[in-house]
Design a protein around this motif. Structure first.
Motif, PDB file in Angstrom:
ATOM      1  N   LEU A 127      14.328  19.874  21.165  1.00 16.22           N
ATOM      2  CA  LEU A 127      14.788  19.406  22.469  1.00 16.22           C
ATOM      3  C   LEU A 127      13.630  18.832  23.292  1.00 16.22           C
ATOM      4  N   LEU A 128      12.475  19.475  23.231  1.00 12.68           N
ATOM      5  CA  LEU A 128      11.301  18.978  23.945  1.00 12.68           C
ATOM      6  C   LEU A 128      10.847  17.637  23.375  1.00 12.68           C
ATOM      7  N   THR A 129      10.871  17.498  22.047  1.00 18.50           N
ATOM      8  CA  THR A 129      10.501  16.236  21.408  1.00 18.50           C
ATOM      9  C   THR A 129      11.452  15.122  21.822  1.00 18.50           C
ATOM     10  N   ASN A 130      12.754  15.413  21.832  1.00 15.43           N
ATOM     11  CA  ASN A 130      13.739  14.409  22.257  1.00 15.43           C
ATOM     12  C   ASN A 130      13.495  13.989  23.708  1.00 15.43           C
ATOM     13  N   THR A 131      13.227  14.949  24.575  1.00 19.38           N
ATOM     14  CA  THR A 131      13.004  14.649  25.990  1.00 19.38           C
ATOM     15  C   THR A 131      11.765  13.792  26.177  1.00 19.38           C
ATOM     16  N   LEU A 132      10.667  14.181  25.526  1.00 18.59           N
ATOM     17  CA  LEU A 132       9.425  13.414  25.656  1.00 18.59           C
ATOM     18  C   LEU A 132       9.562  12.020  25.055  1.00 18.59           C
ATOM     19  N   THR A 133      10.264  11.898  23.932  1.00 18.05           N
ATOM     20  CA  THR A 133      10.490  10.583  23.325  1.00 18.05           C
ATOM     21  C   THR A 133      11.269   9.685  24.270  1.00 18.05           C
ATOM     22  N   TYR A 134      12.342  10.216  24.833  1.00 15.02           N
ATOM     23  CA  TYR A 134      13.149   9.432  25.769  1.00 15.02           C
ATOM     24  C   TYR A 134      12.341   9.052  27.011  1.00 15.02           C
ATOM     25  N   ALA A 135      11.576   9.990  27.548  1.00 13.49           N
ATOM     26  CA  ALA A 135      10.805   9.728  28.762  1.00 13.49           C
ATOM     27  C   ALA A 135       9.739   8.663  28.521  1.00 13.49           C
ATOM     28  N   PHE A 136       8.983   8.797  27.433  1.00 11.54           N
ATOM     29  CA  PHE A 136       7.921   7.826  27.174  1.00 11.54           C
ATOM     30  C   PHE A 136       8.472   6.455  26.797  1.00 11.54           C
ATOM     31  N   THR A 137       9.559   6.420  26.026  1.00 11.09           N
ATOM     32  CA  THR A 137      10.160   5.138  25.662  1.00 11.09           C
ATOM     33  C   THR A 137      10.676   4.408  26.897  1.00 11.09           C
ATOM     34  N   SER A 138      11.382   5.118  27.755  1.00 10.36           N
ATOM     35  CA  SER A 138      11.898   4.463  28.969  1.00 10.36           C
ATOM     36  C   SER A 138      10.757   4.082  29.909  1.00 10.36           C
ATOM     37  N   MET A 139       9.696   4.877  29.968  1.00  3.17           N
ATOM     38  CA  MET A 139       8.550   4.538  30.812  1.00  3.17           C
ATOM     39  C   MET A 139       7.855   3.275  30.309  1.00  3.17           C
ATOM     40  N   ILE A 140       7.620   3.208  29.009  1.00  7.75           N
ATOM     41  CA  ILE A 140       6.966   2.028  28.440  1.00  7.75           C
ATOM     42  C   ILE A 140       7.851   0.793  28.630  1.00  7.75           C
ATOM     43  N   GLY A 141       9.145   0.946  28.421  1.00 10.20           N
ATOM     44  CA  GLY A 141      10.068  -0.174  28.624  1.00 10.20           C
ATOM     45  C   GLY A 141      10.093  -0.642  30.069  1.00 10.20           C
ATOM     46  N   ALA A 142      10.088   0.292  31.001  1.00  8.63           N
ATOM     47  CA  ALA A 142      10.120  -0.073  32.422  1.00  8.63           C
ATOM     48  C   ALA A 142       8.830  -0.774  32.827  1.00  8.63           C
ATOM     49  N   VAL A 143       7.691  -0.279  32.365  1.00  8.78           N
ATOM     50  CA  VAL A 143       6.415  -0.896  32.720  1.00  8.78           C
ATOM     51  C   VAL A 143       6.306  -2.286  32.097  1.00  8.78           C
ATOM     52  N   ALA A 144       6.715  -2.422  30.836  1.00  2.70           N
ATOM     53  CA  ALA A 144       6.628  -3.727  30.157  1.00  2.70           C
ATOM     54  C   ALA A 144       7.549  -4.744  30.817  1.00  2.70           C
ATOM     55  N   SER A 145       8.791  -4.362  31.090  1.00  2.00           N
ATOM     56  CA  SER A 145       9.712  -5.317  31.719  1.00  2.00           C
ATOM     57  C   SER A 145       9.245  -5.666  33.134  1.00  2.00           C
ATOM     58  N   ALA A 146       8.690  -4.696  33.861  1.00  2.00           N
ATOM     59  CA  ALA A 146       8.181  -4.986  35.198  1.00  2.00           C
ATOM     60  C   ALA A 146       7.000  -5.948  35.126  1.00  2.00           C
ATOM     61  N   ALA A 147       6.153  -5.817  34.118  1.00  2.00           N
ATOM     62  CA  ALA A 147       5.012  -6.724  33.964  1.00  2.00           C
ATOM     63  C   ALA A 147       5.485  -8.149  33.665  1.00  2.00           C
ATOM     64  N   PHE A 148       6.499  -8.273  32.791  1.00  2.51           N
ATOM     65  CA  PHE A 148       7.029  -9.614  32.469  1.00  2.51           C
ATOM     66  C   PHE A 148       7.671 -10.259  33.689  1.00  2.51           C
ATOM     67  N   VAL A 149       8.449  -9.495  34.437  1.00  2.00           N
ATOM     68  CA  VAL A 149       9.107 -10.042  35.627  1.00  2.00           C
ATOM     69  C   VAL A 149       8.069 -10.396  36.685  1.00  2.00           C
ATOM     70  N   ALA A 150       7.070  -9.557  36.880  1.00  2.00           N
ATOM     71  CA  ALA A 150       6.026  -9.841  37.862  1.00  2.00           C
ATOM     72  C   ALA A 150       5.237 -11.088  37.472  1.00  2.00           C
ATOM     73  N   TYR A 151       4.955 -11.237  36.194  1.00  2.00           N
ATOM     74  CA  TYR A 151       4.250 -12.430  35.732  1.00  2.00           C
ATOM     75  C   TYR A 151       5.078 -13.684  36.012  1.00  2.00           C
ATOM     76  N   GLY A 152       6.367 -13.608  35.742  1.00  2.00           N
ATOM     77  CA  GLY A 152       7.253 -14.747  35.999  1.00  2.00           C
ATOM     78  C   GLY A 152       7.293 -15.123  37.470  1.00  2.00           C
ATOM     79  N   PHE A 153       7.393 -14.143  38.340  1.00  2.00           N
ATOM     80  CA  PHE A 153       7.426 -14.426  39.785  1.00  2.00           C
ATOM     81  C   PHE A 153       6.065 -14.926  40.287  1.00  2.00           C
ATOM     82  N   ALA A 154       4.968 -14.470  39.685  1.00  2.00           N
ATOM     83  CA  ALA A 154       3.634 -14.854  40.159  1.00  2.00           C
ATOM     84  C   ALA A 154       3.213 -16.242  39.658  1.00  2.00           C
ATOM     85  N   ARG A 155       3.574 -16.642  38.453  1.00  2.00           N
ATOM     86  CA  ARG A 155       3.047 -17.851  37.838  1.00  2.00           C
ATOM     87  C   ARG A 155       3.965 -19.072  37.913  1.00  2.00           C
ATOM     88  N   TYR A 156       5.264 -18.859  37.944  1.00  2.00           N
ATOM     89  CA  TYR A 156       6.181 -20.003  37.854  1.00  2.00           C
ATOM     90  C   TYR A 156       6.832 -20.300  39.195  1.00  2.00           C
TER      91      TYR A 156
END
Length: 179
Positions: A127-156
């Motif tokens: 259960l702890l492994t599942n929780t940490l996997t979900y938390a880190f995956t969603s965190m990495i996804g949120a940071v990556a998508s936020a970086a792509f969106v921020a780059y788009g708003f800043a450069r184009y």
């Protein structure tokens, strides 16, 4: 002023920590202690005394000599019989009054065995492994998508860039139930 700010901060901290403390104290209670609505907040059980091979609960009994801790042997409506655990040679002591109004004597009784029992009953590591996997995956996804969106708003430059940026900020600020 500094004392007032410190006091306010401590009060706020205690409000935030209260659920955690409640969870810890409840986790240390036995099932019977958790069910007892009149029981103490801390994990405690009623102290008992064995008299003639039978266990009896101990209560705080008001007497002429002050508050005594006696074991309730025979329950009655208006009078009950007690035994003094410190002096059993006296025998049964008749007490006039309603025993239900007496306060029981509690002793600390933390059920530390709840933790290993829970560990054995559920697959905690999985259960702890599942929780940490979900938390880190969603965190990495949120940071990556936020970086792509921020780059788009800043450069184009594109039409309605300001409006889309306000919509983006609104989806971040507003709770999901509103959006």
């Amino acid at each position: 002023l500094q004392a007032t700010v410190t006091l306010f901060t401590l009060l706020l901290l205690s409000l935030y920590l209260m659920p955690l403390l409640y969870g810890v104290t409840t986790s240390l209670k036995t099932r019977e202690q958790s069910i007892d609505s009149n029981g103490p907040i801390l994990p405690m059980s009623i102290e008992s005394f064995t008299y003639e091979d039978k266990a009896y609960d101990i209560y705080k009994v008001p007497t002429d000599a002050g508050l005594q801790e006696w074991a309730l042997v025979k329950k009655g409506r208006e009078s009950s019989q007690f035994v003094d655990p410190a002096n059993t040679s006296v025998g049964l002591i008749e007490w006039e009054g309603r025993w239900r109004t007496l306060e029981p004597v509690y002793t600390p009784d933390a059920a530390w065995e709840n933790y290993p029992e829970t560990w054995d009953q559920i697959e905690y590591l999985r259960l702890l492994t599942n929780t940490l996997t979900y938390a880190f995956t969603s965190m990495i996804g949120a940071v990556a998508s936020a970086a792509f969106v921020a780059y788009g708003f800043a450069r184009y430059r594109f039409p309605y860039k300001g409006v889309l940026f306000v919509v983006l900020l609104a989806t971040i600020i507003l709770p999901p139930a509103v959006t």
